[in-house]
Design an enzyme around this catalytic site. Sequence first.
Site, PDB file in Angstrom:
ATOM      1  N   GLY A  73       0.827  -1.202   0.000  1.00  0.00           N
ATOM      2  CA  GLY A  73       0.000   0.000   0.000  1.00  0.00           C
ATOM      3  C   GLY A  73       0.854   1.240   0.000  1.00  0.00           C
ATOM      4  O   GLY A  73       2.046   1.191  -0.328  1.00  0.00           O
ATOM      5  N   ARG A  74       0.216   2.366   0.380  1.00  0.00           N
ATOM      6  CA  ARG A  74       0.943   3.637   0.431  1.00  0.00           C
ATOM      7  C   ARG A  74       1.051   4.077   1.870  1.00  0.00           C
ATOM      8  O   ARG A  74       0.146   3.824   2.659  1.00  0.00           O
ATOM      9  CB  ARG A  74       0.176   4.684  -0.361  1.00  0.00           C
ATOM     10  CG  ARG A  74       0.251   4.390  -1.831  1.00  0.00           C
ATOM     11  CD  ARG A  74      -0.503   5.403  -2.637  1.00  0.00           C
ATOM     12  NE  ARG A  74      -0.271   5.113  -4.056  1.00  0.00           N
ATOM     13  CZ  ARG A  74      -1.170   5.283  -4.991  1.00  0.00           C
ATOM     14  NH1 ARG A  74      -2.368   5.742  -4.697  1.00  0.00           N
ATOM     15  NH2 ARG A  74      -0.883   5.000  -6.241  1.00  0.00           N
ATOM     16  N   LYS A  90      -0.070   3.439   7.062  1.00  0.00           N
ATOM     17  CA  LYS A  90       0.000   2.568   5.888  1.00  0.00           C
ATOM     18  C   LYS A  90      -1.425   2.271   5.466  1.00  0.00           C
ATOM     19  O   LYS A  90      -2.194   1.655   6.219  1.00  0.00           O
ATOM     20  CB  LYS A  90       0.742   1.266   6.225  1.00  0.00           C
ATOM     21  CG  LYS A  90       1.111   0.459   4.990  1.00  0.00           C
ATOM     22  CD  LYS A  90       1.613  -0.941   5.324  1.00  0.00           C
ATOM     23  CE  LYS A  90       3.093  -1.024   5.446  1.00  0.00           C
ATOM     24  NZ  LYS A  90       3.615  -2.412   5.388  1.00  0.00           N
ATOM     25  N   ASP A 186      12.760  -9.817   5.829  1.00  0.00           N
ATOM     26  CA  ASP A 186      12.961  -8.825   4.767  1.00  0.00           C
ATOM     27  C   ASP A 186      13.800  -7.650   5.276  1.00  0.00           C
ATOM     28  O   ASP A 186      13.455  -6.481   5.063  1.00  0.00           O
ATOM     29  CB  ASP A 186      11.606  -8.362   4.214  1.00  0.00           C
ATOM     30  CG  ASP A 186      11.753  -7.689   2.847  1.00  0.00           C
ATOM     31  OD1 ASP A 186      12.818  -7.854   2.203  1.00  0.00           O
ATOM     32  OD2 ASP A 186      10.825  -6.978   2.431  1.00  0.00           O
TER      33      ASP A 186
HETATM   34  N1  LIG Z   1       6.631   4.735  10.417  1.00  0.00           N
HETATM   35  C1  LIG Z   1       7.111   5.277   9.307  1.00  0.00           C
HETATM   36  N2  LIG Z   1       7.619   6.532   9.316  1.00  0.00           N
HETATM   37  C2  LIG Z   1       8.109   7.093   8.177  1.00  0.00           C
HETATM   38  N3  LIG Z   1       8.135   6.491   6.970  1.00  0.00           N
HETATM   39  C3  LIG Z   1       7.637   5.243   6.881  1.00  0.00           C
HETATM   40  C4  LIG Z   1       7.104   4.567   8.040  1.00  0.00           C
HETATM   41  N4  LIG Z   1       6.677   3.346   7.654  1.00  0.00           N
HETATM   42  C5  LIG Z   1       6.946   3.255   6.331  1.00  0.00           C
HETATM   43  N5  LIG Z   1       7.518   4.384   5.859  1.00  0.00           N
HETATM   44  C6  LIG Z   1       7.943   4.641   4.463  1.00  0.00           C
HETATM   45  O1  LIG Z   1       7.055   3.972   3.587  1.00  0.00           O
HETATM   46  C7  LIG Z   1       7.760   3.019   2.777  1.00  0.00           C
HETATM   47  C8  LIG Z   1       6.878   1.799   2.571  1.00  0.00           C
HETATM   48  O2  LIG Z   1       6.609   1.178   3.828  1.00  0.00           O
HETATM   49  P1  LIG Z   1       6.622  -0.389   4.023  1.00  0.00           P
HETATM   50  O3  LIG Z   1       7.984  -0.910   3.663  1.00  0.00           O
HETATM   51  O4  LIG Z   1       6.115  -0.706   5.384  1.00  0.00           O
HETATM   52  O5  LIG Z   1       5.545  -0.780   2.906  1.00  0.00           O
HETATM   53  P2  LIG Z   1       5.348  -2.140   2.158  1.00  0.00           P
HETATM   54  O6  LIG Z   1       4.206  -1.957   1.231  1.00  0.00           O
HETATM   55  O7  LIG Z   1       5.220  -3.232   3.176  1.00  0.00           O
HETATM   56  O8  LIG Z   1       6.728  -2.286   1.381  1.00  0.00           O
HETATM   57  P3  LIG Z   1       7.374  -3.586   0.698  1.00  0.00           P
HETATM   58  O9  LIG Z   1       7.018  -3.495  -0.743  1.00  0.00           O
HETATM   59  O10 LIG Z   1       8.869  -3.418   0.906  1.00  0.00           O
HETATM   60  O11 LIG Z   1       6.851  -4.793   1.403  1.00  0.00           O
HETATM   61  C9  LIG Z   1       9.046   2.745   3.542  1.00  0.00           C
HETATM   62  O12 LIG Z   1      10.098   2.369   2.691  1.00  0.00           O
HETATM   63  C10 LIG Z   1       9.327   4.067   4.202  1.00  0.00           C
HETATM   64  O13 LIG Z   1       9.991   4.924   3.301  1.00  0.00           O
END
Ligand SMILES: Nc1ncnc2c1ncn2[C@@H]1O[C@H](COP(=O)(O)OP(=O)(O)OP(=O)(O)O)[C@@H](O)[C@H]1O
Length: 390
Positions: A73-74, A90, A186
Amino acid sequence: MESTHARKRLRLAWDVAPSSREADRFEAAVPTTRGASPPWREDDREGHYVFDLGENLTPRYKILSKIGEGTFGRVLECWDREVREYVAIKVVRSLRKYRHAAMIEIDVLNNLSKNDSEGSRCVQIRRWFDYRNHICIVCEKLGPSLYDFLRKNKYSPFPVELVREFGRQLLEAVAYMHDLRLIHTDLKPENILLVSSEFIKVPTCKRYSQDEIQFRCLPKSSAIKLIDFGSTAFENHDHNSIVSTRHYRAPEIILGLGWHYPCDLWSVGCILVELCTGEALFQTHENLEHLAMMERVLGPMPEHMVRGANSSASKYFKRGAHLNWPEGALSRESIRAVRKLDRLKDLVSRYLEYSRSSLTDLLYGLLRFEPTERLTAREALDHPFFKDQT
Ligand SMILES: Nc1ncnc2c1ncn2[C@@H]1O[C@H](COP(=O)(O)OP(=O)(O)OP(=O)(O)O)[C@@H](O)[C@H]1O
């Protein structure tokens, strides 16, 4: 599920967290959105929530910026009107498989924070809710990732003192997770965030010309936290799938031998090398080349691991348990890329000003092919590198 090979796209706003006065001004500038949610809209084609900056997510949260995007997600920076703090939310894609994965991530985050007596170095969940078919996970807002920092500094390495600080905290986080019988799977610089966005600019020795001094950014505080527990595995689950982002993936995963806690320690080893050199250790997208790189840097793989490889991995070996390399290489560039790599000890000493034998020794302990011989997180924390302050 194979994590994406490509580096994450650029953060949209990494060092521009507005002050709370700015947020108040922002609030005043968009008075109509206060207290209301925007009209319902269709999700985009990938199931992402569609939003505009400045509007509310729910009446409680005002969307200030988009800080990240991943598979799930975003991540939005929001102002929490109730608690009056910045949070990172998220907003998970509305597809069933991502909603399901998000519920597991919430379970892990709750577990991590429930057992967190004093600073686990894992991001803290505040709460979660389901909004218009999107699971929204509200976490404390952190700063840029270590990868963001490397990129900002044009991939110049971190000073060894910072590598020591990051390494210690990273291992504390991993030890904490493993104590709770959780395997992150990861770990990578993108998933390690600095707690604060503040940084200083310091001149480097390099100069473009006589008058032009080069600068690099260093974080003001070395405090870090782990994020992204979307792939975290519980100790008792099936551990045969392909996990980890390619560059940080342990050999037992590639060979199909099954994986456990030690796969996180392999990733930590790869991360520490990257922080010291500025570049990912194993820059590859393909299994055979990856294994050849590992052998180039670390020496030959133990024979019993080769013999245990599953049917899809055994094709990378010749009879006699030798890697089918360079014969099996897909291109000359691939052979060159492997040949370009140094043995681990040479690689580390090339980047550090003077010999750091304790760091090299730690890295050899983390990058042992045989998972049962690899250092555990607690053993690594006891390593002389973390005691050596010179
Ligand atoms: N608590 C936070 N504070 C600031 N930035 C954050 C935080 N959580 C996530 N981010 C930003 O958002 C991005 C995406 O978050 P996250 O890695 O949790 O998402 P994802 O969809 O699980 O990613 P992936 O495709 O790696 O599994 C991170 O790389 C980071 O830059």
